[in-house]
Write a protein that holds these residues in place. Structure first.
Motif, PDB file in Angstrom:
ATOM      1  N   TRP A  82       0.469  -1.276  -0.342  1.00 31.85           N
ATOM      2  CA  TRP A  82       0.366   0.063  -0.159  1.00 31.85           C
ATOM      3  C   TRP A  82       0.418   1.363  -0.011  1.00 31.85           C
ATOM      4  O   TRP A  82       1.698   1.541   0.964  1.00 31.85           O
ATOM      5  CB  TRP A  82      -1.030  -0.113   1.225  1.00 31.85           C
ATOM      6  N   PHE A  83       0.727   2.330  -0.914  1.00 36.11           N
ATOM      7  CA  PHE A  83       0.863   3.499  -0.698  1.00 36.11           C
ATOM      8  C   PHE A  83       0.113   4.415  -0.738  1.00 36.11           C
ATOM      9  O   PHE A  83      -0.837   4.513  -1.183  1.00 36.11           O
ATOM     10  CB  PHE A  83       1.696   3.755  -2.648  1.00 36.11           C
ATOM     11  N   ARG A  84       0.381   5.887  -0.474  1.00 36.32           N
ATOM     12  CA  ARG A  84      -0.064   6.813  -0.463  1.00 36.32           C
ATOM     13  C   ARG A  84       0.364   7.796  -0.806  1.00 36.32           C
ATOM     14  O   ARG A  84       1.478   8.046  -1.388  1.00 36.32           O
ATOM     15  CB  ARG A  84      -1.266   7.177   0.648  1.00 36.32           C
ATOM     16  N   GLN A  85      -0.530   8.913  -1.014  1.00 35.44           N
ATOM     17  CA  GLN A  85      -0.480  10.374  -2.299  1.00 35.44           C
ATOM     18  C   GLN A  85      -1.347  11.034  -1.453  1.00 35.44           C
ATOM     19  O   GLN A  85      -2.209  11.508  -1.743  1.00 35.44           O
ATOM     20  CB  GLN A  85       0.297  10.260  -3.611  1.00 35.44           C
ATOM     21  N   VAL A  88       3.249   2.544   2.599  1.00 34.35           N
ATOM     22  CA  VAL A  88       2.734   3.029   4.534  1.00 34.35           C
ATOM     23  C   VAL A  88       3.221   1.614   4.699  1.00 34.35           C
ATOM     24  O   VAL A  88       3.385   1.282   5.327  1.00 34.35           O
ATOM     25  CB  VAL A  88       1.527   2.940   3.417  1.00 34.35           C
ATOM     26  N   ALA A  89       2.844   0.572   4.113  1.00 37.97           N
ATOM     27  CA  ALA A  89       2.877  -0.760   4.511  1.00 37.97           C
ATOM     28  C   ALA A  89       3.160  -1.899   3.486  1.00 37.97           C
ATOM     29  O   ALA A  89       2.278  -2.141   1.711  1.00 37.97           O
ATOM     30  CB  ALA A  89       1.898  -1.240   5.029  1.00 37.97           C
ATOM     31  N   GLY A  90       4.105  -3.455   3.551  1.00 43.72           N
ATOM     32  CA  GLY A  90       3.998  -4.021   2.438  1.00 43.72           C
ATOM     33  C   GLY A  90       3.794  -5.488   3.693  1.00 43.72           C
ATOM     34  O   GLY A  90       4.265  -5.470   4.415  1.00 43.72           O
ATOM     35  N   VAL A  91       3.618  -6.361   2.040  1.00 43.14           N
ATOM     36  CA  VAL A  91       3.273  -8.102   2.939  1.00 43.14           C
ATOM     37  C   VAL A  91       3.642  -8.755   1.894  1.00 43.14           C
ATOM     38  O   VAL A  91       3.429  -8.512   0.612  1.00 43.14           O
ATOM     39  CB  VAL A  91       1.835  -8.509   2.699  1.00 43.14           C
ATOM     40  N   ARG A  92       4.600  -9.719   2.720  1.00 44.95           N
ATOM     41  CA  ARG A  92       5.142 -10.894   1.121  1.00 44.95           C
ATOM     42  C   ARG A  92       3.810 -11.726   0.958  1.00 44.95           C
ATOM     43  O   ARG A  92       3.152 -12.273   1.081  1.00 44.95           O
ATOM     44  CB  ARG A  92       6.367 -11.682   1.906  1.00 44.95           C
TER      45      ARG A  92
END
Length: 123
Positions: A34-37, A46-50
């Motif tokens: 997840w990214f944000r702008q 923002v967050a990541g998951v494998r």
């Protein structure tokens, strides 16, 4: 293709749950992020998951408030956002990374992007 949803308007301290459904790809073979702008700012991780869901990563400002998870059977990644602050206001994007072994914080490592969902936190 990725389809994000769940954004909206919430007061400070409130919660939202974002969802992102993947179609046309082998979802379980991708790390998800997840990214944000925010207006006038660059897009940020923002967050990541494998792939398996066993490992996660967060930016410092959201750690302890946001939780990323995934359900590979449903081709879906989630971002549970609690204790929201006005500075969390942004368009949130989900993204899929096929190549990286570990969770990448770099947007150019991600192959596919969702259309974005607006999150607005009022003070």
């Amino acid at each position: 293709q990725l389809q994000a949803s769940g954004g909206g308007l919430v007061q400070t301290g409130g919660s939202l749950r974002l969802s992102c459904v993947g179609s046309g790809l082998s979802f379980g073979k991708y790390n998800m992020g997840w990214f944000r702008q925010a207006p006038g700012k660059e897009r940020e991780f923002v967050a990541g998951v494998r792939r398996s869901g066993a490992n996660t990563s967060y930016r410092d400002s959201v750690r302890g408030r946001f939780t990323i998870s995934r359900d590979n059977a449903k081709n879906t990644v989630y971002l549970q956002m609690n204790s929201l602050k006005p500075e969390d206001t942004a368009v949130y994007y989900c993204a899929a990374d096929r190549r990286s072994v570990s969770i990448s914080l770099r947007e150019y490592d991600y192959n596919y992007w969702g259309q974005g969902t607006q999150v607005t936190v009022s003070s």
